[in-house]
Design a protein around this motif. Sequence first.
Motif, short mmCIF file in Angstrom:
data_model
loop_
_atom_site.label_atom_id
_atom_site.label_comp_id
_atom_site.label_asym_id
_atom_site.label_seq_id
_atom_site.Cartn_x
_atom_site.Cartn_y
_atom_site.Cartn_z
N GLN A 245 29.49 38.57 33.43
CA GLN A 245 30.60 37.93 34.07
C GLN A 245 31.78 38.43 33.66
O GLN A 245 32.72 38.79 34.22
CB GLN A 245 30.52 36.42 33.82
CG GLN A 245 29.50 35.57 34.30
CD GLN A 245 29.50 34.26 33.72
OE1 GLN A 245 30.21 33.77 33.12
NE2 GLN A 245 28.42 33.45 34.34
N LEU A 246 32.05 38.74 32.33
CA LEU A 246 33.43 39.45 31.64
C LEU A 246 33.69 40.63 32.13
O LEU A 246 34.77 41.26 32.06
CB LEU A 246 33.23 39.09 30.22
CG LEU A 246 33.32 37.66 29.75
CD1 LEU A 246 33.26 37.80 28.03
CD2 LEU A 246 34.89 37.29 30.14
N THR A 247 32.37 41.54 32.55
CA THR A 247 32.89 42.92 33.22
C THR A 247 33.50 42.84 34.63
O THR A 247 34.31 43.82 34.83
CB THR A 247 31.51 43.45 33.41
OG1 THR A 247 30.76 42.85 34.50
CG2 THR A 247 30.59 43.72 32.33
N HIS A 248 33.65 41.62 35.00
CA HIS A 248 34.48 41.43 36.49
C HIS A 248 35.90 40.86 36.13
O HIS A 248 36.50 40.97 37.01
CB HIS A 248 34.09 40.46 37.39
CG HIS A 248 32.48 40.86 37.50
ND1 HIS A 248 32.08 42.06 38.58
CD2 HIS A 248 31.27 40.46 37.49
CE1 HIS A 248 30.90 42.03 38.74
NE2 HIS A 248 30.14 41.05 38.19
N VAL A 249 36.37 40.95 34.75
CA VAL A 249 37.70 40.39 34.44
C VAL A 249 38.55 41.73 34.30
O VAL A 249 38.00 42.75 33.93
CB VAL A 249 37.69 39.56 33.30
CG1 VAL A 249 39.14 39.37 32.58
CG2 VAL A 249 36.91 38.49 33.33
#
Length: 490
Positions: A245-249
Amino acid sequence: MSKYTSQNHHTQVVQLFQDGHYFFHKGLKAYRERNLPRASKLIQRAIVLEPENVEMLSQLAMIYTEMGHYQQSNELLQFILEHVDENMTECHYFQANNYANLGLFQEAYKSATTYAALEEDGEFAEENDELLDLLDMSDEDDEDFPYDQDDLIVKQDHANHLLESGRLEEAIDMLEQMIVEYPEFWSAYNNLALAYFYSGRIHQAKEMLNRVLHENPGNLHALCNQLVFYHSEKEVEKVNVLAKQLTHVYPMLSEQRYKLGATFALVGEFEWAFKWLYSLYKTGFSGDSTFLYWLASAAYHTGHKSLAQTVWDKMVEEDIDADEIKPWQEKPEEPETMVSMEERLTAYYVSKQKGEHDVLQAVLDSRAAKTTFEQQFIELLLFEDQMEERSFSEDAVFAKQAASALEEAIHPDNHMPYFWLFHIIQQVRASGSDKRNAPAWAAASYYLWVNGQEESKMTKKEVATLFQMSVQTLSKYERVICSLIDELGR
């Protein structure tokens, strides 16, 4: 004859003792060379040896100012005024400048006016008057500089310094006060969650993070902290889901890129760690030794080995206390990282029983994250015979005394009674209960544990006899433990 002596009449005398002045002069040399991080480290060492040397303290304060560490500089200046020499009035002038650089104009005005009142014709009187003119403040326009805003920034900076210094209990006290005074200041909640986590209050840490994410969904720092918690507790599936999920931030602020990159590096997502940390490095972001450590690690694990060595060399140059073992080198074998604090404490105590001092020392020397309580507990196990010379925290002494009482009373043939005892100790620490009677806590803990086993039961009288105390005392502590378990939901 000692290998350091000789009968040769031409033997040279070499000064082996490195006193405070030795480190101070090396620090001044680094300062003249404009290597401020190294200068600050060396002079810090000098101050450890000569803690009330005004020249060293004031020089370090000036270096902190030049490094932009204005709050740390002011703390040193205040220490000088309160504990070393109250007549060093120039400290007020330097504090005024630091506050002005922090944007705390009301505080700057107070310090500048204090200096003006004490030193009308002082060494810095002219510069101080210019600063007062620049501030152009008076009692009637205080509303232009809200005190609450100044107070918040000062407290936030001080709390961060306490966290970085490992003074977790002090940081917790300040952060708990801050979230009451500033209920929507999410940075304080996130830092409080970290302080809880690293002091062993796992349940409270998770509750605090959940509160932030419920009231401020998508808070990046909270999500990064949650990923660290999952990683620490080996929740592999949760780590994978949240990391993805955090790779899309896509963070825009430098602080957010640093947080995200360092978090990715910590959990082994080196490609993403390198992306964000290197993007900062290319812009000239210098950060601190921790930033350089994670960048070097991410660079190495993504094939940028030359860059990794360059960054590592820079870190060692700036941080004379840096760990000499590179993050990609094979480390000495260490005990496997345990899932919970209770398991780690049990492993430490069992190592002590087996006389495995080298194992405990390896844990103490490693870069692995340790709470202040853990570190103190390990040090106490290693250096118990030096209690008069060394200072150990109340929590560490309590845990050691309770474990020793359990060992002496029942000589456990497995580790589970220790695990349960350390679980109870965590509840005691979290609740702030009285820790004076460690044997009674150990006895009540054992009574509850042994009577929770199907194959063995014991009466209170039998357990009280083993621990050499009254049944009434055992019953009292049994009730308190049951109440704590119910209250904390564990």
